[in-house]
Each structure stands twice: as C-alpha cells, then as structure tokens.
Design an enzyme around this catalytic site. Structure first.
Site, PDB file in Angstrom:
ATOM      1  N   TYR A   8      -9.844  10.631  -0.497  1.00  0.00           N
ATOM      2  CA  TYR A   8      -8.899  10.852   0.746  1.00  0.00           C
ATOM      3  C   TYR A   8      -8.308  12.041   0.619  1.00  0.00           C
ATOM      4  O   TYR A   8      -8.658  13.216   1.103  1.00  0.00           O
ATOM      5  CB  TYR A   8      -8.012   9.483   0.817  1.00  0.00           C
ATOM      6  CG  TYR A   8      -7.379   9.556   2.244  1.00  0.00           C
ATOM      7  CD1 TYR A   8      -7.935   8.911   3.100  1.00  0.00           C
ATOM      8  CD2 TYR A   8      -6.309  10.237   2.318  1.00  0.00           C
ATOM      9  CE1 TYR A   8      -7.401   8.972   4.527  1.00  0.00           C
ATOM     10  CE2 TYR A   8      -5.853  10.453   3.594  1.00  0.00           C
ATOM     11  CZ  TYR A   8      -6.308   9.733   4.575  1.00  0.00           C
ATOM     12  OH  TYR A   8      -5.855   9.839   6.096  1.00  0.00           O
ATOM     13  N   TYR A  38      -1.556  10.596   5.706  1.00  0.00           N
ATOM     14  CA  TYR A  38      -1.443   9.529   4.646  1.00  0.00           C
ATOM     15  C   TYR A  38      -1.717  10.252   3.427  1.00  0.00           C
ATOM     16  O   TYR A  38      -2.365  11.388   3.430  1.00  0.00           O
ATOM     17  CB  TYR A  38      -2.628   8.608   4.777  1.00  0.00           C
ATOM     18  CG  TYR A  38      -2.802   7.313   3.771  1.00  0.00           C
ATOM     19  CD1 TYR A  38      -1.783   6.552   3.657  1.00  0.00           C
ATOM     20  CD2 TYR A  38      -3.905   7.572   2.906  1.00  0.00           C
ATOM     21  CE1 TYR A  38      -1.848   5.580   2.554  1.00  0.00           C
ATOM     22  CE2 TYR A  38      -3.804   6.529   1.913  1.00  0.00           C
ATOM     23  CZ  TYR A  38      -2.837   5.532   1.549  1.00  0.00           C
ATOM     24  OH  TYR A  38      -2.953   4.613   0.551  1.00  0.00           O
ATOM     25  N   THR A  48      -4.440   1.028  19.957  1.00  0.00           N
ATOM     26  CA  THR A  48      -4.794   0.170  18.527  1.00  0.00           C
ATOM     27  C   THR A  48      -3.587   0.826  17.435  1.00  0.00           C
ATOM     28  O   THR A  48      -3.408   1.891  17.721  1.00  0.00           O
ATOM     29  CB  THR A  48      -6.238   0.245  18.263  1.00  0.00           C
ATOM     30  OG1 THR A  48      -6.623   1.577  17.744  1.00  0.00           O
ATOM     31  CG2 THR A  48      -7.043  -0.506  18.984  1.00  0.00           C
ATOM     32  N   GLY A  49      -3.785   0.297  16.126  1.00  0.00           N
ATOM     33  CA  GLY A  49      -3.199   0.721  15.016  1.00  0.00           C
ATOM     34  C   GLY A  49      -1.697   1.180  15.334  1.00  0.00           C
ATOM     35  O   GLY A  49      -0.853   0.674  15.852  1.00  0.00           O
ATOM     36  N   PHE A  50      -1.482   2.379  14.684  1.00  0.00           N
ATOM     37  CA  PHE A  50      -0.258   2.816  14.801  1.00  0.00           C
ATOM     38  C   PHE A  50       0.240   3.281  16.085  1.00  0.00           C
ATOM     39  O   PHE A  50       1.388   3.526  16.362  1.00  0.00           O
ATOM     40  CB  PHE A  50      -0.045   4.192  13.576  1.00  0.00           C
ATOM     41  CG  PHE A  50       0.277   3.623  12.328  1.00  0.00           C
ATOM     42  CD1 PHE A  50       1.292   3.006  11.674  1.00  0.00           C
ATOM     43  CD2 PHE A  50      -0.871   3.873  11.355  1.00  0.00           C
ATOM     44  CE1 PHE A  50       1.100   2.618  10.563  1.00  0.00           C
ATOM     45  CE2 PHE A  50      -1.009   3.392   9.934  1.00  0.00           C
ATOM     46  CZ  PHE A  50       0.112   2.730   9.469  1.00  0.00           C
ATOM     47  N   ALA A  84      -7.292   8.956  15.421  1.00  0.00           N
ATOM     48  CA  ALA A  84      -8.051   8.805  14.541  1.00  0.00           C
ATOM     49  C   ALA A  84      -9.611   8.759  15.273  1.00  0.00           C
ATOM     50  O   ALA A  84      -9.934   7.768  15.756  1.00  0.00           O
ATOM     51  CB  ALA A  84      -7.902   7.558  13.536  1.00  0.00           C
TER      52      ALA A  84
HETATM   53  P1  NAD Z   1      -7.095   3.387  14.939  1.00  0.00           P
HETATM   54  O1  NAD Z   1      -8.576   3.472  14.830  1.00  0.00           O
HETATM   55  O2  NAD Z   1      -6.340   2.070  15.054  1.00  0.00           O
HETATM   56  O3  NAD Z   1      -6.579   4.069  16.371  1.00  0.00           O
HETATM   57  C1  NAD Z   1      -7.122   5.077  16.671  1.00  0.00           C
HETATM   58  C2  NAD Z   1      -6.865   5.366  18.343  1.00  0.00           C
HETATM   59  O4  NAD Z   1      -7.577   6.626  18.716  1.00  0.00           O
HETATM   60  C3  NAD Z   1      -7.485   4.509  19.141  1.00  0.00           C
HETATM   61  O5  NAD Z   1      -6.117   4.117  20.040  1.00  0.00           O
HETATM   62  C4  NAD Z   1      -8.291   5.245  20.247  1.00  0.00           C
HETATM   63  O6  NAD Z   1      -8.542   4.838  21.448  1.00  0.00           O
HETATM   64  C5  NAD Z   1      -7.942   6.496  19.936  1.00  0.00           C
HETATM   65  N1  NAD Z   1      -9.083   7.582  20.043  1.00  0.00           N
HETATM   66  C6  NAD Z   1      -9.882   7.905  19.324  1.00  0.00           C
HETATM   67  N2  NAD Z   1     -10.781   8.900  19.530  1.00  0.00           N
HETATM   68  C7  NAD Z   1     -10.034   9.223  20.561  1.00  0.00           C
HETATM   69  C8  NAD Z   1     -10.502  10.160  21.801  1.00  0.00           C
HETATM   70  N3  NAD Z   1     -11.383  11.242  21.691  1.00  0.00           N
HETATM   71  N4  NAD Z   1      -9.428  10.387  22.930  1.00  0.00           N
HETATM   72  C9  NAD Z   1      -8.606   9.642  23.006  1.00  0.00           C
HETATM   73  N5  NAD Z   1      -8.348   8.592  22.156  1.00  0.00           N
HETATM   74  C10 NAD Z   1      -8.929   8.412  20.878  1.00  0.00           C
HETATM   75  O7  NAD Z   1      -6.405   4.247  13.742  1.00  0.00           O
HETATM   76  P2  NAD Z   1      -5.000   4.314  12.989  1.00  0.00           P
HETATM   77  O8  NAD Z   1      -5.496   4.016  11.621  1.00  0.00           O
HETATM   78  O9  NAD Z   1      -4.089   3.666  13.510  1.00  0.00           O
HETATM   79  O10 NAD Z   1      -4.681   5.777  12.827  1.00  0.00           O
HETATM   80  C11 NAD Z   1      -3.833   6.612  13.449  1.00  0.00           C
HETATM   81  C12 NAD Z   1      -3.260   7.835  12.839  1.00  0.00           C
HETATM   82  O11 NAD Z   1      -2.451   7.059  11.512  1.00  0.00           O
HETATM   83  C13 NAD Z   1      -4.292   8.395  11.984  1.00  0.00           C
HETATM   84  O12 NAD Z   1      -3.875  10.231  12.098  1.00  0.00           O
HETATM   85  C14 NAD Z   1      -4.370   8.112  10.734  1.00  0.00           C
HETATM   86  O13 NAD Z   1      -4.945   9.067   9.797  1.00  0.00           O
HETATM   87  C15 NAD Z   1      -2.941   7.668  10.408  1.00  0.00           C
HETATM   88  N6  NAD Z   1      -2.843   6.928   9.308  1.00  0.00           N
HETATM   89  C16 NAD Z   1      -3.451   5.829   9.145  1.00  0.00           C
HETATM   90  C17 NAD Z   1      -3.313   4.847   8.100  1.00  0.00           C
HETATM   91  C18 NAD Z   1      -4.061   3.429   7.799  1.00  0.00           C
HETATM   92  O14 NAD Z   1      -4.107   3.028   6.850  1.00  0.00           O
HETATM   93  N7  NAD Z   1      -4.717   3.014   8.867  1.00  0.00           N
HETATM   94  C19 NAD Z   1      -2.261   5.184   7.238  1.00  0.00           C
HETATM   95  C20 NAD Z   1      -1.535   6.270   7.360  1.00  0.00           C
HETATM   96  C21 NAD Z   1      -1.849   7.138   8.398  1.00  0.00           C
END
Ligand code: NAD
Length: 374
Positions: free
Chosen positions: A211, A201, A27-29, A116
């Site tokens: 944050y 972030y 998911t996500g990034f 995350a």
């Molecule tokens: P998200 O919730 O979309 O994705 C989290 C991912 O982590 C998922 O693929 C999930 O399966 C995986 N995951 C969680 N626990 C796990 C484990 N124990 N083993 C294997 N996989 C596991 O999160 P996101 O927002 O895309 O965050 C990803 C990174 O980007 C993080 O470091 C977050 O801090 C950073 N980030 C997020 C934002 C934002 O606004 N969303 C902004 C800047 C940076």
C-alpha cells in the site's frame, strides 16, 4: 442509509458548509460525506458519480440505489440534492457540473474529492491509464485471506515497473482533483474561504509494501502534495485544500487490495473490543465535527494532513493486531479476527444481509434518482 442519516442527525447540527460538491458520493467515504454535509450541516449537495442505472430486468449498481435513497430523503427534508452520472475524469462531466452549479447554487463552499477508480482516460490526451496494486523494487510476500471462503494463505506479489507507478499516479494521484478546482475557479464558482478535501490512507507496517510504499502509495503521495498546489491557487479567495487520512474500512475499493481484507478483519476485532470501531459515517461525521468545523485552526499532523486514522494507528491497537497477524491461520481466523463482520459489511455494500429485509419478496428494480440531471 436511514441509520446513517439518523446517526448524523442524532449528533446534532454542525456549523459546516452550505453548498457542497461531492465527487464520487455514491458509496463509501463519498456517500458518508454527502450524508454528513446534508443532514449534519443542512447543506445543498451536488454529487458526481459513475454508476449503472437501473433498467427493466437489469438492476443498477448499488451506488445508483444509494443515490436514489439519499436524494429521496434529502428532498423530503427540504434539502437541495442533485446529481450527475458520468465519468468524473472527463471534461464533459466537469462542464455539466459547472453549468448545474451556475444555474442552481451560484458557488460552492466545499468540494469533496472521494474518487476510487481502477482506470482513468485523460481528458486532454485520450490515453487510458490503469492503476495497479503492486510493491516497488522487490516481490512482497505475506498472508492474505479469501474472505468468501475464509482461507488464509500466503501470497507473493511481483514488483511493478516504472510504467505501473506512472499509470497509478495518473489514475489516483492529484491531477484530476486539481483539474476540478481549476475548472471551478475559472468560472468563479468557488466561494471565498472554500475548502476542498481529498481522502488518503497510510496503514500499518504489514500492508506498507503493497500500500503506502507501493504503487498506490505513490499516487497518494501525489494526491497529498497536490494540497499545496491547490491551496496556493486558492490564496486570493482564502481557500484551502486538505487531505484527510482515513481509517481502513470495508468498501468496494479496499476489498480489491491484497492483504488488506485480512488486516481489516483483525483490526475490526481489536477496535470493536476496545470500543473505538468506526464505519464510514462515524469517520466522516467525526471529521466534520472534531476537525474541519471546530471553529478555529484545523488540527493536522506535521505534513498538514488531518488524521482520522488516529484510533486505528494507536500503539496498543497496532501491537494487538501485529500479534494476531503473526498467529492467524484459516482455522483460527473466525475466533481471532472479525471475518463475520468483514463479510457482513461487504454484503451490506450491495444491499445484502441487511436485517429486516425479505429477500424473497418481489422487488421493483427500476428506481429513479430524483435529482439526476440528464
Ligand atoms: P468506494 O469504492 O466506496 O467509492 C468509489 C466512488 O468512486 C464511487 O462513488 C464511484 O461511483 C466513484 N467513481 C469511480 N470511478 C469514477 C469515475 N470515473 N467518475 C465518477 N465517479 C467514479 O471507495 P472508498 O473506499 O470510499 O474510497 C474513496 C476514497 O477514500 C479513495 O481516495 C480511497 O483511497 C480513500 N480511502 C479509503 C479507505 C478504505 O479503507 N476504504 C481508507 C482511507 C482512504
């Protein structure tokens, strides 16, 4: 998923990595990183995620279906795509990943770390740490929104303890990233010139106390400092670790942080009006094309971080958001902010509210992930 793949394909080929390990690609990034690696650079990808598999009568988690769809499309395009479902923090899953890389790819030239998680069980001690989202030193009061109801209210979050900080650093800091790199390096699975990227972030002043200067910010400081440790360890193979500071976006993780959803609603409104709004795929596609693989020195800030939050933190954008922040109420949010956009993206994360889908149609909930390694 198809739209995201289309977006990357339409932007043309990136002279990027060929064999990529993505930790948390469902998911996500992390998902956008996998799509960009595969459909931008034609890379073979291995993903390690923690999702609930679909079973008869019990739908899986959205990341399960995302992965199934990605791997189907990648295979159709003739690209290698395999995955491992389990706890990325554990030695067992690291070992499984190592065996898969050895058997199928030999080495990887890029490792993306996009974890995350709210908790982590330490693989050496067995202790489970829970991360918290709290200010440090004093209570923090500000506005927040319940984006389901649209009600804007005041919230006060009590400060954390030192234990909270330590626990959050243990979950979201850089120790596990370093453990991954150590484990891969020990087996000679990192190609010469390998790069590894983790996501961070920073954000604006209104969210700072909860944050960047809060418990999660301490974890991000640790993650960022880990780049130096890893780069030093990879010196002999000319490998490098990077942080990409990304923009605020609606993901499962960010929606759980107090204050952030209201900030994102206002930010989206302003960035869309200014024509600089981006989702995860646009961010990561730009990271690959304009930063990581430009064919020369990778542009960074003074602290060595890649800044994909450059448009979010533009002065004119932040000034407008700060003005809206001061004025916004429950009554004015629908017009001053992009609450609808926020909600839509949130529901989209789980496959809802997607145009063209008949939600009354019968569905087959059991979907296989084609490249899943059991
Ligand atoms: P998200 O919730 O979309 O994705 C989290 C991912 O982590 C998922 O693929 C999930 O399966 C995986 N995951 C969680 N626990 C796990 C484990 N124990 N083993 C294997 N996989 C596991 O999160 P996101 O927002 O895309 O965050 C990803 C990174 O980007 C993080 O470091 C977050 O801090 C950073 N980030 C997020 C934002 C934002 O606004 N969303 C902004 C800047 C940076």
């Amino acid at each position: 998923m198809e739209n995201e793949i289309e977006y990357v394909r339409n932007n043309g080929v990136v002279e990027g990595p060929k064999k990529v390990l993505i930790i948390c690609p469902s998911t996500g990034f992390g998902l956008s990183s996998r799509i960009t690696s595969a459909f931008g650079s034609n890379a073979a990808t291995i993903g390690v995620y923690f999702e609930i598999p679909a079973a008869p009568g019990k739908p899986g988690s959205s990341g399960w279906y995302n992965t199934a769809a990605f791997e189907k499309e990648a295979t159709k395009a003739g690209l290698y795509a395999k995955s491992i479902n389990g706890d990325a923090f554990s030695d067992e899953i690291k070992k499984k990943t190592i065996d898969l890389i050895k058997a199928d790819l030999g080495q990887v030239d890029m490792v993306i770390y996009s974890v995350a998680s709210p908790r982590r069980t330490h693989p050496k001690t067995g202790v489970t740490y829970n991360s918290v989202l709290k200010p440090i030193g004093k209570p923090f009061s500000n506005k927040t929104v319940n984006f389901h109801t649209g009600v804007v209210s005041d919230i006060t979050i009590e400060p954390c303890t030192q234990e909270d900080i330590d626990n959050t650093v243990a979950v979201m800091g850089g120790e596990d990233w370093e453990m991954w790199i150590d484990a891969l390096r020990a087996e000679n699975l990192l190609a010469p010139g390998v790069i590894t990227v983790a996501y961070s972030y920073i954000g604006p002043e209104v969210t700072e106390a909860v944050y960047r200067k809060g418990t999660i910010g301490m974890a991000k400081n640790h993650l960022e400092a880990t780049t130096k440790v890893i780069t030093e360890k990879l010196k002999d193979i000319e490998g490098r670790a990077y942080i990409s500071v990304n923009k605020a976006l609606v993901t499962q993780s960010s929606s759980a942080i107090p204050v952030i959803p209201l900030y994102i609603s206002l930010l989206y409104k302003v960035m869309k009006e200014e024509g600089v709004h981006e989702g995860c795929i646009e961010q990561i596609d730009r990271l690959f094309r304009d930063r990581l693989f430009v064919g020369g020195e990778i542009p960074t800030d003074e602290e060595g971080r890649i800044r994909m939050d450059d448009w979010e933190l533009r002065d004119d954008i932040q000034e407008r958001v700060a003005r809206l922040w001061a004025e916004v109420t429950t009554e004015t949010l629908p017009e001053k902010g992009d609450l609808e956009g926020y909600r839509k993206e949130f529901f989209n994360l789980f496959g809802f509210d997607v145009p063209g889908i008949d939600y009354n149609a019968d569905v087959e909930e059991v979907v296989e992930v084609p490249g899943l390694v059991e």
